[in-house]
Write an enzyme that holds these catalytic residues in place. Structure first.
Site, PDB file in Angstrom:
ATOM      1  N   HIS A 110       1.160   4.956  -2.555  1.00 11.28           N
ATOM      2  CA  HIS A 110       0.762   5.720  -3.745  1.00 11.28           C
ATOM      3  C   HIS A 110       2.031   6.346  -4.294  1.00 11.28           C
ATOM      4  O   HIS A 110       2.685   7.118  -3.591  1.00 11.28           O
ATOM      5  CB  HIS A 110      -0.245   6.801  -3.368  1.00 11.28           C
ATOM      6  CG  HIS A 110      -1.448   6.257  -2.652  1.00 11.28           C
ATOM      7  ND1 HIS A 110      -2.647   6.047  -3.288  1.00 11.28           N
ATOM      8  CD2 HIS A 110      -1.623   5.843  -1.363  1.00 11.28           C
ATOM      9  CE1 HIS A 110      -3.520   5.547  -2.421  1.00 11.28           C
ATOM     10  NE2 HIS A 110      -2.922   5.406  -1.242  1.00 11.28           N
ATOM     11  N   HIS A 135       0.852  -1.195   0.000  1.00 12.50           N
ATOM     12  CA  HIS A 135       0.000   0.000   0.000  1.00 12.50           C
ATOM     13  C   HIS A 135       0.880   1.235   0.000  1.00 12.50           C
ATOM     14  O   HIS A 135       1.316   1.696   1.062  1.00 12.50           O
ATOM     15  CB  HIS A 135      -0.922  -0.034   1.226  1.00 12.50           C
ATOM     16  CG  HIS A 135      -1.874   1.130   1.325  1.00 12.50           C
ATOM     17  ND1 HIS A 135      -2.963   1.111   2.163  1.00 12.50           N
ATOM     18  CD2 HIS A 135      -1.908   2.342   0.715  1.00 12.50           C
ATOM     19  CE1 HIS A 135      -3.626   2.250   2.071  1.00 12.50           C
ATOM     20  NE2 HIS A 135      -2.987   3.035   1.199  1.00 12.50           N
ATOM     21  N   HIS A 150      -9.517   1.126  -0.846  1.00 16.06           N
ATOM     22  CA  HIS A 150      -9.428   1.783   0.461  1.00 16.06           C
ATOM     23  C   HIS A 150     -10.802   1.696   1.115  1.00 16.06           C
ATOM     24  O   HIS A 150     -11.813   2.034   0.486  1.00 16.06           O
ATOM     25  CB  HIS A 150      -9.056   3.257   0.300  1.00 16.06           C
ATOM     26  CG  HIS A 150      -7.609   3.514  -0.015  1.00 16.06           C
ATOM     27  ND1 HIS A 150      -6.963   2.921  -1.057  1.00 16.06           N
ATOM     28  CD2 HIS A 150      -6.690   4.316   0.596  1.00 16.06           C
ATOM     29  CE1 HIS A 150      -5.704   3.347  -1.082  1.00 16.06           C
ATOM     30  NE2 HIS A 150      -5.508   4.193  -0.095  1.00 16.06           N
ATOM     31  N   GLU A 203     -10.685   3.667   6.444  1.00 16.17           N
ATOM     32  CA  GLU A 203      -9.591   4.561   6.864  1.00 16.17           C
ATOM     33  C   GLU A 203     -10.219   5.610   7.781  1.00 16.17           C
ATOM     34  O   GLU A 203      -9.945   5.644   8.975  1.00 16.17           O
ATOM     35  CB  GLU A 203      -8.932   5.207   5.632  1.00 16.17           C
ATOM     36  CG  GLU A 203      -7.800   6.176   5.984  1.00 16.17           C
ATOM     37  CD  GLU A 203      -7.197   6.870   4.747  1.00 16.17           C
ATOM     38  OE1 GLU A 203      -7.804   6.827   3.659  1.00 16.17           O
ATOM     39  OE2 GLU A 203      -6.106   7.468   4.902  1.00 16.17           O
TER      40      GLU A 203
END
Ligand code: ADE
Ligand code: ZN
Length: 349
Positions: free
Chosen positions: A28, A26, A206, A209
């Site tokens: 970005h 995970h 996702h 969160e």
């Protein structure tokens, strides 16, 4: 292997955390843009930034929630225009990953952030993919790409992006869902995820969160994801915890991200140990390391220091990262053998 066989002194734990082979599931890639590289690319491309200096930009990294971060993160990505820019960004991350003994990484990218500015999706994917290929050859890091849809945009726009990406189908392994969670539940993307499943792509999203456990349920039951990104809010729902444990659904947890975005008030109150002790396939990841104060090893070191997690937990987290990765069973076994050898060298067994 039973890691309790290993007797590793507590003062060796930080060195062990650094040395152990691990997978990152995970992160970005746009979140790995360090301020120095943002300014260098802005100069190279003639882009004007709303910040006068690296220091001024870094000072703006004081976030109160996910949205306050996303606003700055999308502004930072505006310096990316050419294929070489995407390569340089990914290469800088991959070198740092290798230094942290990340041996496998599955990197998210946000094509809509770039196509909205007139950058061709091929420019994005070709630059990132070339860095991934070089990482395997030159760093011994196995790297793959996961295309994320921005959930604050419409499902029709996600379908358009998928169409644009299909000529590059062999250069990414899966799709994900990111950006503003609140107000954008997983089911908004039910049809495009179903289409991606038909195309044989891996599915992640996702969920949980900032959003409620219900979003994790719908990521599982409506989107049919194989992994949940973050998922830390699942601890509020015992039935969901049971489901995640039973189906061995990996959670890609990002402790420093959760700290910086105020999901937990401090790292000592992070629930990673609760997730692990409940038998979940929890992993540690960096999310947006240039914005949240650390790459993989920094996430491990700070979290272990704050929560009192042990060498047993370290082994479990690294083993979970391989179990949760989208690689074949044989490669998983080989990585876990490397993990065991690393633990053996620290225990003197
Ligand atoms: N995009 C980049 N980082 C993100 C995060 N932590 N949550 C949602 N979207 C993101
Ligand atoms: Zn993320």
């Amino acid at each position: 292997m039973n890691p309790t066989e290993f007797n590793i002194p507590a003062d060796r734990l930080p060195a062990l955390l650094r040395a152990m082979p691990k997978a990152e599931l995970h992160m970005h890639i746009e979140g790995s843009l360090e301020p120095e590289l943002i300014f260098a690319l802005a100069r190279r491309n003639g882009v004007t930034l709303p910040y006068a200096s690296v220091e001024e930009l870094r000072k703006a990294y004081a976030f109160t929630n996910l949205q306050s971060f996303l606003d700055i993160y999308y502004a930072g990505a505006s310096v990316l225009l050419e294929e070489q820019d995407f390569y340089d960004m990914a290469w800088a991350y991959l070198e740092r990953a290798a230094a942290d003994n990340v041996v496998r990484t599955e990197m998210f990218f946000d094509p809509q952030t770039h196509t909205a500015r007139g950058v061709d999706i091929g420019t994005v994917i070709d630059g990132l993919h070339r860095a991934c290929a070089d990482a395997e050859a030159r760093l011994g890091v196995s790297a793959a790409l996961i295309l994320c849809f921005l959930r604050h945009l419409s499902e029709d726009e996600a379908f358009e992006t998928l169409e644009q990406a299909l000529p590059y189908r062999d250069k990414f392994i899966g799709i994900g869902l990111d950006s503003s969670e609140l107000g954008h539940p997983p089911e908004k993307f039910a049809r495009v995820f179903a289409r991606c499943h038909e195309l044989g792509l891996h599915l992640v999203a996702h969920a949980g969160e900032e959003g409620p456990p219900e979003f994790v349920w719908s990521a599982l039951d409506v989107l049919k994801v194989e992994r949940v990104d973050h998922g830390v809010q699942s601890a509020k729902d015992p039935a969901l915890m049971q489901r995640l444990a039973q189906d061995r659904i990996p959670l890609t947890v990002c402790p420093l991200s959760n700290l910086k975005l105020c999901v937990f008030p401090d790292l000592a109150q992070h629930n990673l140990n609760t997730l692990l002790d409940a038998g979940l396939v929890a992993t540690v990841n960096s999310d947006d390391p240039a914005y949240f104060g650390g790459y993989m090893n920094e996430n491990f070191l700070q979290t272990f220091a704050a929560t009192g997690l042990t060498a047993q937990h370290a082994w479990q987290l690294a083993a979970n990262s391989f179990e949760g990765s989208f690689i074949g069973e044989e490669k998983k076994r080989a990585y876990i053998e490397r993990l065991d050898a690393c633990f053996a060298s620290f225990s003197g067994v």
